[in-house]
Design an enzyme around this catalytic site. Structure first.
Site, PDB file in Angstrom:
ATOM      1  N   ARG A  40      50.292  31.018  66.961  1.00 51.11           N
ATOM      2  CA  ARG A  40      49.909  31.963  65.866  1.00 51.11           C
ATOM      3  C   ARG A  40      48.536  31.446  65.338  1.00 51.11           C
ATOM      4  NH1 ARG A  40      55.450  29.994  65.540  1.00 51.11           N
ATOM      5  NH2 ARG A  40      56.826  32.055  65.744  1.00 51.11           N
ATOM      6  N   LYS A  69      54.659  28.126  60.908  1.00 50.89           N
ATOM      7  CA  LYS A  69      55.766  28.695  60.306  1.00 50.89           C
ATOM      8  C   LYS A  69      56.968  28.274  60.551  1.00 50.89           C
ATOM      9  CE  LYS A  69      57.692  33.544  61.229  1.00 50.89           C
ATOM     10  NZ  LYS A  69      57.352  34.788  61.986  1.00 50.89           N
ATOM     11  N   HIS A 137      46.887  38.632  65.641  1.00 53.39           N
ATOM     12  CA  HIS A 137      48.326  38.670  66.439  1.00 53.39           C
ATOM     13  C   HIS A 137      48.102  39.087  67.779  1.00 53.39           C
ATOM     14  CE1 HIS A 137      52.003  36.772  65.313  1.00 53.39           C
ATOM     15  NE2 HIS A 137      52.632  37.746  65.881  1.00 53.39           N
ATOM     16  N   ARG A 140      48.213  36.122  70.519  1.00 50.88           N
ATOM     17  CA  ARG A 140      49.269  35.460  71.075  1.00 50.88           C
ATOM     18  C   ARG A 140      49.923  36.808  71.806  1.00 50.88           C
ATOM     19  NH1 ARG A 140      53.528  31.905  69.128  1.00 50.88           N
ATOM     20  NH2 ARG A 140      55.421  33.026  68.702  1.00 50.88           N
ATOM     21  N   HIS A 163      61.790  32.786  70.222  1.00 49.80           N
ATOM     22  CA  HIS A 163      62.328  33.910  70.056  1.00 49.80           C
ATOM     23  C   HIS A 163      64.268  33.965  70.125  1.00 49.80           C
ATOM     24  CE1 HIS A 163      58.696  36.514  70.613  1.00 49.80           C
ATOM     25  NE2 HIS A 163      58.946  36.254  69.507  1.00 49.80           N
ATOM     26  N   TYR A 172      58.148  42.438  71.665  1.00 46.26           N
ATOM     27  CA  TYR A 172      57.168  41.747  71.187  1.00 46.26           C
ATOM     28  C   TYR A 172      55.816  41.983  71.787  1.00 46.26           C
ATOM     29  CZ  TYR A 172      54.352  37.919  68.922  1.00 46.26           C
ATOM     30  OH  TYR A 172      53.352  37.346  68.413  1.00 46.26           O
TER      31      TYR A 172
END
Length: 189
Positions: A40, A69, A137, A140, A163, A172
């Site tokens: 990230r 995160k 983003h 990633r 995930h 994603y």
């Protein structure tokens, strides 16, 4: 927050590298590390020099961090292209201290900010003709998209991204959308 896409076209990735390398080695290294690590942006911008080189200023084999995160440990090898980008970038920062941010802003000693990284990526994307929404983003997602295309191992990618389900990982990285678009385009009554 706007939805961003991975960069699917490898020629566009190479063009981004060329534009970024031609303007600023820091920005080039940020891009290369981002698309090769799946980190990230918050973790990329929190990297310090001692996360990537040892006390003898030799490139480490692995990056080992705690994700901002999730708080989970992240440990992965530095591949050849990332290692080369880091070395080339650090060669431009001869007087660095080991505890300095890897991606330093023009403000002495401060790490590069997310908004600045966003601006850098968007300007380069515009220069190479990328029309999709690009953001921090995107790095990633680009990693995930190309890792999946190369390996077809959604379980491994799900684990890398932390995930909860393969369907989340595929959505994603834009694979679900690609597959849906292909189904529509190949269906003609």
């Amino acid at each position: 927050m706007e939805f961003v896409e991975p960069i699917r076209d490898k020629k566009k990735i190479e063009a981004m590298k060329k534009v970024l390398k031609g303007s600023n080695m820091r920005d080039y290294c940020l891009f290369v590390l981002g698309i090769n690590s799946g980190l990230r942006i918050s973790d990329i911008l929190n990297l310090r020099i001692d996360d990537v080189v040892d006390v003898n200023r030799k490139l480490k084999e692995r990056i080992i961090i705690k994700e901002k995160k999730t708080g989970k440990p992240k440990d992965f090898p530095i591949n050849e292209s990332t290692g080369k980008a880091i070395r080339e970038y650090l060669d431009t920062r001869l007087d660095y201290q080991m505890d300095e941010p890897l991606f330093i802003s023009r403000k002495k000693g401060a790490p590069l900010q997310r908004t600045t990284a966003w601006t850098i990526l968007n300007q380069a994307a515009e220069m190479v003709g990328i029309k999709e929404n690009i953001g921090t983003h995107t790095l990633r997602k680009t990693f995930g998209y190309h890792m999946y295309k190369k390996t077809k191992d959604v379980a491994k990618l799900q684990e890398i991204f932390n995930h909860s389900a393969p369907s989340i990982t595929l959505r994603y990285i834009g694979i679900s959308r690609d597959e849906q678009d292909e189904a529509y385009l190949n269906f003609n009554l």
